[in-house]
Motif scaffolding. Structure first.
Motif, PDB file in Angstrom:
ATOM      1  N   ASP A 237     -15.553  24.350  23.946  1.00  0.00           N
ATOM      2  CA  ASP A 237     -14.885  23.048  23.898  1.00  0.00           C
ATOM      3  C   ASP A 237     -15.840  21.936  24.313  1.00  0.00           C
ATOM      4  O   ASP A 237     -16.729  22.152  25.140  1.00  0.00           O
ATOM      5  CB  ASP A 237     -13.676  23.021  24.839  1.00  0.00           C
TER       6      ASP A 237
ATOM      7  N   ASP B  30     -11.881  21.364  20.107  1.00  0.00           N
ATOM      8  CA  ASP B  30     -11.880  22.771  20.465  1.00  0.00           C
ATOM      9  C   ASP B  30     -12.016  23.561  19.160  1.00  0.00           C
ATOM     10  O   ASP B  30     -11.935  22.972  18.076  1.00  0.00           O
ATOM     11  CB  ASP B  30     -10.604  23.153  21.241  1.00  0.00           C
TER      12      ASP B  30
ATOM     13  N   ASP C  56     -10.128  25.392  17.392  1.00  0.00           N
ATOM     14  CA  ASP C  56      -9.012  25.259  16.455  1.00  0.00           C
ATOM     15  C   ASP C  56      -9.052  23.912  15.729  1.00  0.00           C
ATOM     16  O   ASP C  56      -8.968  23.837  14.491  1.00  0.00           O
ATOM     17  CB  ASP C  56      -7.686  25.409  17.213  1.00  0.00           C
ATOM     18  N   SER C  57      -9.197  22.809  16.489  1.00  0.00           N
ATOM     19  CA  SER C  57      -9.228  21.481  15.863  1.00  0.00           C
ATOM     20  C   SER C  57     -10.484  21.313  15.002  1.00  0.00           C
ATOM     21  O   SER C  57     -10.468  20.636  13.981  1.00  0.00           O
ATOM     22  CB  SER C  57      -9.173  20.388  16.930  1.00  0.00           C
TER      23      SER C  57
ATOM     24  N   ARG D 279     -10.058  22.964  11.606  1.00  0.00           N
ATOM     25  CA  ARG D 279      -9.038  22.251  10.827  1.00  0.00           C
ATOM     26  C   ARG D 279      -9.569  20.916  10.295  1.00  0.00           C
ATOM     27  O   ARG D 279      -9.174  20.467   9.223  1.00  0.00           O
ATOM     28  CB  ARG D 279      -7.791  21.991  11.696  1.00  0.00           C
TER      29      ARG D 279
END
Length: 361
Positions: free
Chosen positions: A21, A63, A65-66, A69
């Motif tokens: 992160d 992070d 995940d973001s 995406r």
């Protein structure tokens, strides 16, 4: 990661890239798990099979995940390739930033890196990493090498102490096994047996405790082992009977159990009612050589048995917590488990140090 997971990754790639992160505080906390991963990789693979461990610090506020995406697959690959550095460079940069020019914090960072580098088994690989680290931190390579060597020496001394203890335990085993494959629960049971053997044979003996006061061995044992719960049911029954009779003001030894209603208890006590070593009278009478008998160092024998039992119990707890760590996906639980594992490892090291200083003939 366990061995099968590492081998599976190795079939597809020689590289592992960790995404961290962008939050600095979170990243610094995550570094605690990095050493565990390094240790696993170093312990499971040969040099030819070794995986290259790299890291990427994501942009601030991102992070994993973001990140995936927000960008396309090709863009993610490009950013990772651009930002990827070796794990030692990554850790050095994070700790350097955290030191903020403070000499004391920089020295602590160097020690932290040295501890990580000492886990690298291949000397050539370690040398390349230490050069990279010394440049990033702005410290001399010789200072870093000295700190790494301290860790390696300490680790070898610790391993030697554990190996010596293991060899003694294996004398009572049917077969000798490598340390990593030993069943800790079985070792704990063997150590429980040894503790009960001393109680059965010498429970009524008087010894001098650490305050140099006369005390029954059973009193001394129960004071030292008050927080230990025996895992073997028969040994637990025997120890609990010692406690019960002591609370009634009666000091007992193995003879008391010869009429016990439980056949397994009777058989176990009979089996344990022999001195650990049978010594020939010739040593003293013929050769005028005095060989200390077990009765001459009962306090140290009892104390060492309790310490070894505690040490094995702590090892078992480390195994259990490490298993939970590999299975959990909860970030908060990961931090708690890492703290627990580190604390347990500190306890095991302290017990090992004490064991190394207890001299028993």
């Amino acid at each position: 990661l366990n061995q099968s997971q590492v081998k599976l990754i190795r079939r597809y790639s020689k590289n592992i890239t960790l995404l961290f992160d962008g939050d600095h505080a979170g990243t610094k906390a995550s570094l605690r798990g990095l050493d565990i991963l390094i240790e696993e990789i170093e312990g499971l693979l040969t040099r030819e099979e070794r995986l290259n461990l790299n890291a990427v610090l994501l942009p601030e506020g991102e992070d994993p995940d973001s990140f995936v995406r927000q960008y396309s697959f090709s863009d993610c690959q490009e950013i990772i390739e651009e930002k990827r550095v070796s794990w030692v460079a990554f850790k050095s940069q994070i700790l350097l930033k955290d030191s903020n020019g403070d000499p004391a914090k920089l020295a602590a960072a160097a020690k932290e890196i040295a501890k990580s580098l000492s886990k690298i088994k291949i000397a050539v690989d370690r040398e390349l990493f230490q050069k990279e680290c010394s440049i990033i931190l702005g410290i001399s390579e010789s200072s870093l090498i000295a700190e790494i060597n301290k860790n390696l020496i300490q680790e070898r001394k610790h391993k030697k102490s554990l190996d010596s203890e293991l060899a003694e335990i294996n004398q009572t085993s049917v077969q000798t096994q490598p340390f990593d494959s030993l069943d800790i629960a079985k070792i704990i049971e063997l150590q429980e047996r040894e503790s009960v053997r001393v109680l059965v044979n010498y429970g009524k003996n008087k010894i001098q405790n650490r305050a140099l006061q006369d005390e029954y061995l059973i009193d001394y044992f129960l004071n030292e082992a008050h927080e230990i719960q025996f895992t073997n049911q028969t040994y637990r029954k025997i120890v609990n009977k010692f406690k019960e009779k002591l609370s009634e003001g009666e000091i007992i030894d193995g003879e008391y159990f010869l009429g016990h209603e439980d056949e397994e208890v009777r058989r176990t006590v009979i089996d344990l009612s022999t001195e650990k070593y049978e010594l020939s009278d010739n040593w003293l009478e013929k050769y005028q050589i005095h060989v200390p008998r077990e009765t001459e160092f009962l306090r140290d024998v009892t104390y060492t048995n309790v310490l070894r039992l505690k040490f094995r119990i702590v090892q078992q707890l480390i195994q259990e917590e490490s298993k939970k760590l590999k299975e959990t996906g909860d970030e908060g639980e990961v931090d708690e488990l890492l703290d627990d594992i580190n604390e347990l490892k500190s306890v095991s090291v302290e017990i090992a140090k004490i064991l190394g200083n207890v001299l028993v003939g």
